[in-house]
Scaffold this motif. Structure first.
Motif, short mmCIF file in Angstrom:
data_model
loop_
_atom_site.label_atom_id
_atom_site.label_comp_id
_atom_site.label_asym_id
_atom_site.label_seq_id
_atom_site.Cartn_x
_atom_site.Cartn_y
_atom_site.Cartn_z
N THR A 164 34.85 43.78 -18.61
CA THR A 164 33.90 43.45 -19.66
C THR A 164 32.85 42.48 -19.13
O THR A 164 33.17 41.45 -18.54
N ARG A 165 31.58 42.83 -19.31
CA ARG A 165 30.49 41.97 -18.88
C ARG A 165 30.14 41.03 -20.03
O ARG A 165 29.67 41.48 -21.08
N LEU A 166 30.34 39.76 -19.81
CA LEU A 166 30.15 38.78 -20.87
C LEU A 166 28.81 38.06 -20.72
O LEU A 166 28.38 37.75 -19.60
N VAL A 167 28.19 37.82 -21.83
CA VAL A 167 26.98 37.00 -21.85
C VAL A 167 27.38 35.57 -21.48
O VAL A 167 28.38 35.06 -21.99
N PRO A 168 26.68 34.90 -20.59
CA PRO A 168 27.03 33.52 -20.24
C PRO A 168 27.16 32.64 -21.47
O PRO A 168 26.38 32.77 -22.44
N ALA A 169 28.13 31.76 -21.44
CA ALA A 169 28.39 30.90 -22.60
C ALA A 169 27.18 30.04 -22.95
O ALA A 169 26.90 29.81 -24.13
N THR A 170 26.46 29.58 -21.95
CA THR A 170 25.28 28.75 -22.23
C THR A 170 24.21 29.55 -22.97
O THR A 170 23.51 29.00 -23.83
N GLU A 171 24.08 30.84 -22.65
CA GLU A 171 23.11 31.68 -23.35
C GLU A 171 23.53 31.90 -24.80
O GLU A 171 22.70 31.85 -25.72
N LEU A 172 24.83 32.15 -25.01
CA LEU A 172 25.31 32.29 -26.38
C LEU A 172 25.09 31.01 -27.17
O LEU A 172 24.67 31.04 -28.33
N ALA A 173 25.38 29.87 -26.54
CA ALA A 173 25.21 28.59 -27.23
C ALA A 173 23.75 28.34 -27.58
O ALA A 173 23.44 27.71 -28.61
N GLN A 215 21.42 18.41 -28.41
CA GLN A 215 21.55 18.84 -27.02
C GLN A 215 23.00 18.72 -26.56
O GLN A 215 23.54 19.64 -25.93
N ALA A 216 23.63 17.60 -26.89
CA ALA A 216 25.03 17.39 -26.50
C ALA A 216 25.95 18.36 -27.23
O ALA A 216 26.93 18.87 -26.66
N ARG A 217 25.64 18.64 -28.50
CA ARG A 217 26.49 19.53 -29.28
C ARG A 217 26.41 20.96 -28.76
O ARG A 217 27.43 21.67 -28.69
N LEU A 273 29.29 23.26 -27.34
CA LEU A 273 29.52 24.60 -27.87
C LEU A 273 29.73 25.60 -26.72
O LEU A 273 30.60 26.48 -26.81
N ALA A 274 28.98 25.46 -25.65
CA ALA A 274 29.17 26.35 -24.51
C ALA A 274 30.56 26.18 -23.92
O ALA A 274 31.21 27.17 -23.54
N GLU A 275 31.04 24.95 -23.87
CA GLU A 275 32.39 24.70 -23.36
C GLU A 275 33.44 25.28 -24.32
O GLU A 275 34.48 25.79 -23.89
N GLU A 298 33.67 28.90 -23.66
CA GLU A 298 34.45 29.12 -22.44
C GLU A 298 35.95 28.91 -22.70
O GLU A 298 36.78 29.65 -22.15
N LEU A 299 36.29 27.93 -23.51
CA LEU A 299 37.69 27.69 -23.85
C LEU A 299 38.27 28.87 -24.60
O LEU A 299 39.39 29.31 -24.30
N ARG A 300 37.53 29.39 -25.55
CA ARG A 300 37.99 30.58 -26.29
C ARG A 300 38.25 31.73 -25.33
O ARG A 300 39.27 32.43 -25.44
N ARG A 301 37.36 31.93 -24.39
CA ARG A 301 37.52 33.01 -23.42
C ARG A 301 38.73 32.77 -22.52
O ARG A 301 39.46 33.70 -22.19
N HIS A 302 38.94 31.52 -22.14
CA HIS A 302 40.08 31.22 -21.27
C HIS A 302 41.39 31.43 -22.02
O HIS A 302 42.36 31.96 -21.44
#
Length: 232
Positions: free
Chosen positions: A5-14, A30-32, A36-38, A41-45
């Motif tokens: 599965t090709r995933l959209v980068p988490a930073t792009e989704l965020a 900005q910090a939030r 959100l990107a992290e 990534e946690l959900r994916r992990h």
């Protein structure tokens, strides 16, 4: 989610996040979004780990007949499956040496009490401890629980094989499968205190107690010296 599965980068989704709240600063947003990107990534992990767990090769066959005392009388491990092909056993800390059950185990079980009907749509669920069935039932009634099923491992055979070879009063989470009449061990929580990171309270991941997940969303966090009690 497969490895192909090709995933959209988490930073792009965020970056697609449209959430915003009154009077927040640009620094906060900005910090939030970085957080959100992290979280993505946690959900994916978490999903990757769950998939890896599901792909484990067959575990050891259960060849011994384990016997328990239930609220309706004697049962075997095979009986605990009922009509399901998967069985979760939570071994909780309420051995004969204890006056009362472990507060942490009780907290976890309390969070499951209201979900038994949902859980049992998919798998069988059993709570096992080393005290007599009379003590387990008494403690269950004292908490007002009606859904969780408790069983006494009175001779300790199951506990010594799947929880603690020394028959220690420790918790354990164990999953068994039954396929074509053969019962096998599938998975057990194996994170020990020796595997905790510095300054970290020993725990599994994901943590099966939603109490800690909820507290982790707060600025106070779970803390380093707070634990649930039986009574407040």
């Amino acid at each position: 989610m497969t490895s192909e599965t090709r995933l959209v980068p988490a930073t792009e989704l965020a970056s697609r996040n449209r959430a915003g709240f009154p009077n927040e600063s640009a620094e906060y947003r900005q910090a939030r979004n970085a957080l959100l990107a992290e979280e993505i990534e946690l959900r994916r992990h978490i999903e990757r780990v769950a998939e890896q767990r599901r792909q484990l090769p067959p575990g050891g066959e259960v060849t011994k007949v384990y016997r328990f005392e239930g609220e309706a009388g004697p049962v075997t491990l095979a009986d605990l499956f009922a009509d399901k092909s998967t069985l979760i056993i939570y071994s909780y800390m309420f051995g004969p040496q204890r006056q009362r059950p472990c507060p942490m185990c009780t907290s976890l079980m309390a969070s499951w009490e209201g979900k038994v009907a949902d859980i049992e749509q998919r798998v069988a669920l059993a709570m096992v401890a080393r005290s007599s069935i009379e003590r387990l039932v008494e403690a269950k009634k004292a908490r007002g629980w009606t859904q969780l099923k408790v069983y006494s491992d009175s001779d300790g055979s199951f506990t010594r094989d799947y929880v603690s070879a020394e028959d220690e009063d420790v918790p354990a989470y164990t999953v068994f499968t039954r396929r074509n009449g053969t019962v096998r061990h599938f998975w057990s929580g194996e994170m020990s205190g020796e595997m905790a990171d510095p300054g970290q309270d020993p725990r599994d991941a994901p943590d099966p107690d939603p109490l800690w997940t909820l507290l982790d969303t707060t600025p106070e966090g779970r803390g380093a010296d707070w634990y649930p009690k039986l009574d407040y």
